[in-house]
Design a protein around this motif. Structure first.
Motif, PDB file in Angstrom:
ATOM      1  N   TYR A  29       0.821  -1.204   0.000  1.00  0.00           N
ATOM      2  CA  TYR A  29       0.000   0.000   0.000  1.00  0.00           C
ATOM      3  C   TYR A  29       0.855   1.255   0.000  1.00  0.00           C
ATOM      4  CZ  TYR A  29      -3.809   3.204   0.993  1.00  0.00           C
ATOM      5  OH  TYR A  29      -4.713   4.244   0.911  1.00  0.00           O
ATOM      6  N   THR A  30       1.982   1.217   0.688  1.00  0.00           N
ATOM      7  CA  THR A  30       2.899   2.365   0.685  1.00  0.00           C
ATOM      8  C   THR A  30       3.449   2.603  -0.709  1.00  0.00           C
ATOM      9  OG1 THR A  30       3.519   1.757   2.939  1.00  0.00           O
ATOM     10  CG2 THR A  30       4.896   3.385   1.850  1.00  0.00           C
ATOM     11  N   ASN A  31       3.827   1.513  -1.394  1.00  0.00           N
ATOM     12  CA  ASN A  31       4.306   1.628  -2.779  1.00  0.00           C
ATOM     13  C   ASN A  31       3.213   2.159  -3.700  1.00  0.00           C
ATOM     14  OD1 ASN A  31       7.083   0.884  -3.152  1.00  0.00           O
ATOM     15  ND2 ASN A  31       6.565  -1.193  -2.534  1.00  0.00           N
ATOM     16  N   TYR A  32       2.003   1.640  -3.538  1.00  0.00           N
ATOM     17  CA  TYR A  32       0.900   2.094  -4.391  1.00  0.00           C
ATOM     18  C   TYR A  32       0.639   3.578  -4.197  1.00  0.00           C
ATOM     19  CZ  TYR A  32      -3.778   3.287  -5.830  1.00  0.00           C
ATOM     20  OH  TYR A  32      -4.834   3.946  -6.399  1.00  0.00           O
ATOM     21  N   ARG A  33       0.555   4.015  -2.949  1.00  0.00           N
ATOM     22  CA  ARG A  33       0.273   5.432  -2.685  1.00  0.00           C
ATOM     23  C   ARG A  33       1.328   6.335  -3.300  1.00  0.00           C
ATOM     24  NH1 ARG A  33      -0.909   5.168   3.488  1.00  0.00           N
ATOM     25  NH2 ARG A  33       1.247   5.782   3.407  1.00  0.00           N
ATOM     26  N   MET A  35       3.360   5.641  -5.903  1.00  0.00           N
ATOM     27  CA  MET A  35       3.262   5.609  -7.367  1.00  0.00           C
ATOM     28  C   MET A  35       2.044   6.389  -7.850  1.00  0.00           C
ATOM     29  SD  MET A  35       4.573   4.569 -10.247  1.00  0.00           S
ATOM     30  CE  MET A  35       5.525   3.040 -10.174  1.00  0.00           C
ATOM     31  N   ALA A  36       0.914   6.215  -7.182  1.00  0.00           N
ATOM     32  CA  ALA A  36      -0.302   6.918  -7.591  1.00  0.00           C
ATOM     33  C   ALA A  36      -0.131   8.431  -7.473  1.00  0.00           C
ATOM     34  CB  ALA A  36      -1.488   6.449  -6.743  1.00  0.00           C
ATOM     35  N   ALA A  37       0.521   8.876  -6.404  1.00  0.00           N
ATOM     36  CA  ALA A  37       0.727  10.313  -6.208  1.00  0.00           C
ATOM     37  C   ALA A  37       1.671  10.879  -7.263  1.00  0.00           C
ATOM     38  CB  ALA A  37       1.271  10.575  -4.806  1.00  0.00           C
ATOM     39  N   ALA A  38       2.722  10.114  -7.608  1.00  0.00           N
ATOM     40  CA  ALA A  38       3.669  10.578  -8.627  1.00  0.00           C
ATOM     41  C   ALA A  38       2.999  10.669  -9.988  1.00  0.00           C
ATOM     42  CB  ALA A  38       4.871   9.641  -8.686  1.00  0.00           C
ATOM     43  N   LEU A  39       2.162   9.698 -10.317  1.00  0.00           N
ATOM     44  CA  LEU A  39       1.472   9.718 -11.613  1.00  0.00           C
ATOM     45  C   LEU A  39       0.376  10.777 -11.640  1.00  0.00           C
ATOM     46  CD1 LEU A  39       1.268   5.896 -12.351  1.00  0.00           C
ATOM     47  CD2 LEU A  39       2.500   7.605 -13.700  1.00  0.00           C
ATOM     48  N   ARG A  40      -0.224  11.039 -10.473  1.00  0.00           N
ATOM     49  CA  ARG A  40      -1.263  12.074 -10.420  1.00  0.00           C
ATOM     50  C   ARG A  40      -0.666  13.440 -10.763  1.00  0.00           C
ATOM     51  NH1 ARG A  40      -3.106  10.861  -5.571  1.00  0.00           N
ATOM     52  NH2 ARG A  40      -4.258   9.102  -6.436  1.00  0.00           N
ATOM     53  N   GLN A  41       0.616  13.635 -10.451  1.00  0.00           N
ATOM     54  CA  GLN A  41       1.296  14.879 -10.849  1.00  0.00           C
ATOM     55  C   GLN A  41       1.351  15.019 -12.364  1.00  0.00           C
ATOM     56  OE1 GLN A  41       5.145  14.523  -8.977  1.00  0.00           O
ATOM     57  NE2 GLN A  41       4.349  14.783  -6.902  1.00  0.00           N
ATOM     58  N   GLU A  42       1.232  13.874 -13.060  1.00  0.00           N
ATOM     59  CA  GLU A  42       1.232  13.862 -14.529  1.00  0.00           C
ATOM     60  C   GLU A  42      -0.192  13.829 -15.103  1.00  0.00           C
ATOM     61  OE1 GLU A  42       4.053  13.723 -16.625  1.00  0.00           O
ATOM     62  OE2 GLU A  42       5.094  14.266 -14.779  1.00  0.00           O
ATOM     63  N   GLY A  43      -1.188  13.912 -14.208  1.00  0.00           N
ATOM     64  CA  GLY A  43      -2.572  13.863 -14.661  1.00  0.00           C
ATOM     65  C   GLY A  43      -3.054  12.459 -14.984  1.00  0.00           C
ATOM     66  N   ILE A  44      -2.359  11.444 -14.445  1.00  0.00           N
ATOM     67  CA  ILE A  44      -2.707  10.044 -14.705  1.00  0.00           C
ATOM     68  C   ILE A  44      -3.180   9.400 -13.414  1.00  0.00           C
ATOM     69  CG2 ILE A  44      -1.819   7.786 -15.433  1.00  0.00           C
ATOM     70  CD1 ILE A  44       0.256   9.309 -17.137  1.00  0.00           C
ATOM     71  N   GLU A  45      -4.361   8.784 -13.460  1.00  0.00           N
ATOM     72  CA  GLU A  45      -4.892   8.065 -12.304  1.00  0.00           C
ATOM     73  C   GLU A  45      -4.472   6.603 -12.377  1.00  0.00           C
ATOM     74  OE1 GLU A  45      -6.451   9.213  -9.547  1.00  0.00           O
ATOM     75  OE2 GLU A  45      -6.045  11.204 -10.364  1.00  0.00           O
ATOM     76  N   LEU A  46      -4.067   6.058 -11.254  1.00  0.00           N
ATOM     77  CA  LEU A  46      -3.607   4.671 -11.182  1.00  0.00           C
ATOM     78  C   LEU A  46      -4.540   3.866 -10.281  1.00  0.00           C
ATOM     79  CD1 LEU A  46      -1.350   2.533 -11.772  1.00  0.00           C
ATOM     80  CD2 LEU A  46      -0.239   3.339  -9.689  1.00  0.00           C
ATOM     81  N   ALA A  47      -5.151   2.845 -10.848  1.00  0.00           N
ATOM     82  CA  ALA A  47      -6.038   1.986 -10.054  1.00  0.00           C
ATOM     83  C   ALA A  47      -5.204   0.995  -9.245  1.00  0.00           C
ATOM     84  CB  ALA A  47      -6.993   1.235 -10.978  1.00  0.00           C
ATOM     85  N   GLN A  48      -5.600   0.766  -7.992  1.00  0.00           N
ATOM     86  CA  GLN A  48      -4.799  -0.122  -7.151  1.00  0.00           C
ATOM     87  C   GLN A  48      -4.827  -1.563  -7.650  1.00  0.00           C
ATOM     88  OE1 GLN A  48      -5.246   0.259  -2.918  1.00  0.00           O
ATOM     89  NE2 GLN A  48      -3.651  -1.248  -2.524  1.00  0.00           N
ATOM     90  N   TRP A  50      -4.892  -2.587 -10.727  1.00  0.00           N
ATOM     91  CA  TRP A  50      -3.934  -2.673 -11.842  1.00  0.00           C
ATOM     92  C   TRP A  50      -2.509  -2.739 -11.279  1.00  0.00           C
ATOM     93  CZ3 TRP A  50       0.372  -0.488 -13.865  1.00  0.00           C
ATOM     94  CH2 TRP A  50       0.669  -0.741 -15.203  1.00  0.00           C
ATOM     95  N   PHE A  51      -2.223  -1.887 -10.309  1.00  0.00           N
ATOM     96  CA  PHE A  51      -0.913  -1.865  -9.673  1.00  0.00           C
ATOM     97  C   PHE A  51      -0.611  -3.189  -8.990  1.00  0.00           C
ATOM     98  CE2 PHE A  51       1.698  -1.206  -5.897  1.00  0.00           C
ATOM     99  CZ  PHE A  51       2.764  -0.461  -6.390  1.00  0.00           C
ATOM    100  N   ASP A  52      -1.584  -3.700  -8.236  1.00  0.00           N
ATOM    101  CA  ASP A  52      -1.382  -4.937  -7.474  1.00  0.00           C
ATOM    102  C   ASP A  52      -1.074  -6.130  -8.374  1.00  0.00           C
ATOM    103  OD1 ASP A  52      -1.841  -3.557  -5.139  1.00  0.00           O
ATOM    104  OD2 ASP A  52      -3.885  -4.303  -4.857  1.00  0.00           O
ATOM    105  N   ALA A  53      -1.566  -6.109  -9.600  1.00  0.00           N
ATOM    106  CA  ALA A  53      -1.357  -7.230 -10.517  1.00  0.00           C
ATOM    107  C   ALA A  53       0.023  -7.201 -11.175  1.00  0.00           C
ATOM    108  CB  ALA A  53      -2.434  -7.215 -11.604  1.00  0.00           C
ATOM    109  N   ARG A  54       0.799  -6.136 -10.937  1.00  0.00           N
ATOM    110  CA  ARG A  54       2.092  -5.974 -11.621  1.00  0.00           C
ATOM    111  C   ARG A  54       3.224  -5.669 -10.649  1.00  0.00           C
ATOM    112  NH1 ARG A  54      -2.182  -4.693 -14.258  1.00  0.00           N
ATOM    113  NH2 ARG A  54      -2.409  -5.250 -16.467  1.00  0.00           N
ATOM    114  N   THR A  55       3.133  -6.195  -9.445  1.00  0.00           N
ATOM    115  CA  THR A  55       4.095  -5.827  -8.408  1.00  0.00           C
ATOM    116  C   THR A  55       5.495  -6.358  -8.662  1.00  0.00           C
ATOM    117  OG1 THR A  55       3.366  -7.728  -7.104  1.00  0.00           O
ATOM    118  CG2 THR A  55       2.357  -5.604  -6.615  1.00  0.00           C
ATOM    119  N   GLY A  56       5.662  -7.320  -9.579  1.00  0.00           N
ATOM    120  CA  GLY A  56       6.998  -7.845  -9.860  1.00  0.00           C
ATOM    121  C   GLY A  56       7.836  -6.935 -10.737  1.00  0.00           C
ATOM    122  N   LEU A  57       7.202  -5.920 -11.326  1.00  0.00           N
ATOM    123  CA  LEU A  57       7.923  -5.007 -12.225  1.00  0.00           C
ATOM    124  C   LEU A  57       8.602  -3.889 -11.427  1.00  0.00           C
ATOM    125  CD1 LEU A  57       5.184  -4.529 -14.988  1.00  0.00           C
ATOM    126  CD2 LEU A  57       7.128  -6.118 -15.029  1.00  0.00           C
TER     127      LEU A  57
END
Length: 201
Positions: A29-33, A35-48, A50-57
Motif C-alpha cells: 500500500y505504501t508503494n501504491y500510494r 506511485m499513484a501520487a507521482a502519476l497524479r502529478q502527470e494527470g494520470i490516475e492509477l487503479a490499485q 492494476w498496480f497490485d497485478a504488476r508488483t513484480g515489475l
C-alpha cells in the motif's frame, strides 16, 4: 519470535534469496500510494488493482507498461517520475513492516545459511527501508534492479545474488510473491516458494 511455518522451511537449500516488496516486507500500500501520487502529478490516475497485478515489475517498467496500455505519454522523462515516486515512498519508509511469516524464516536461518535480498526495487529505497527492519543485519548481500541489465522475469537478479553468496544456482531457494519473480527464479534454475498463501491476510 514467531515459529517458522513448516511449508516455508528451506529443506536442503545452500542459500536463501528473498524478494523484498511483498515478500520480506508489507510495502504494497505504501508503494501504491507513492506511485499513484507521482502519476497524479502527470494527470494520470492509477487503479490499485492494476498496480497490485504488476508488483513484480520495477517502477520504471510499470510506468512504461501503463503508458503503452493506455496510449499515454508523460510531460517529463520516466526517470523523473520514478524519482518523485521514490521521494514520496521514502517519506513513509519508516512505516513499512515485515511479513511475520517470512520474518520467522529469516530469524530461524540467520547465521545458519547465507542469505541475500534479491529485488526488482531500487537499491537506495531498500537500503533506507531495511534500516527500520528487525532483520536489518541478517543478509550477506543485496542485489537490486540497479545491479543488472534485465529485471524480473529475467533471471539476472537471482543469478547475481547467488554469485554474490558464492552459491550454485541449483542450490538456492527463492522466496517470492509475484508471478514475474517466480518465473525469474525458475529461469535461474532455482527452487522457489510462493509466500502469498502465508502473507495475505
Amino acid at each position: 519470535m514467531s515459529r517458522m511455518h513448516p511449508d516455508l522451511a528451506p529443506r536442503n537449500a545452500a542459500c536463501l534469496l528473498f524478494d523484498w516488496d511483498g515478500t520480506l516486507v508489507d510495502s504494497q500500500y505504501t508503494n501504491y500510494r507513492a506511485m499513484a501520487a507521482a502519476l497524479r502529478q502527470e494527470g494520470i490516475e492509477l487503479a490499485q488493482d492494476w498496480f497490485d497485478a504488476r508488483t513484480g515489475l520495477s517502477s520504471a517498467e510499470m510506468i512504461r507498461t501503463l503508458l503503452d496500455e493506455r496510449g499515454l505519454s508523460l510531460a517529463r522523462p520516466v526517470e523523473q517520475v520514478v524519482a518523485a515516486r521514490d521521494a514520496l515512498f521514502l517519506e513513509e519508509a519508516h512505516t513499512v513492516r515485515p511479513h511475520a511469516a517470512v520474518l520467522a524464516v529469516v530469524e530461524a536461518m540467520k547465521h545458519r545459511l547465507p542469505m541475500a535480498v534479491a529485488s526488482g526495487g531500487a537499491r537506495h529505497i531498500i537500503e533506507t527501508t531495511l534500516k527500520h527492519q528487525p532483520f536489518h543485519d541478517a543478509f550477506q548481500a543485496l542485489v537490486t534492479r540497479d545491479d543488472v541489465e534485465r529485471g524480473k522475469p529475467a533471471p539476472d537478479i537471482f543469478l547475481a545474488a547467488a554469485e554474490a553468496l558464492g552459491a550454485h544456482a541449483s542450490r538456492c531457494l527463492v522466496y517470492e510473491d509475484s508471478d514475474e519473480g517466480i518465473a525469474a527464479a525458475h529461469a535461474a534454475g532455482m527452487t522457489v516458494i510462493d509466500v502469498r498463501p502465508f502473507t495475505r491476510r
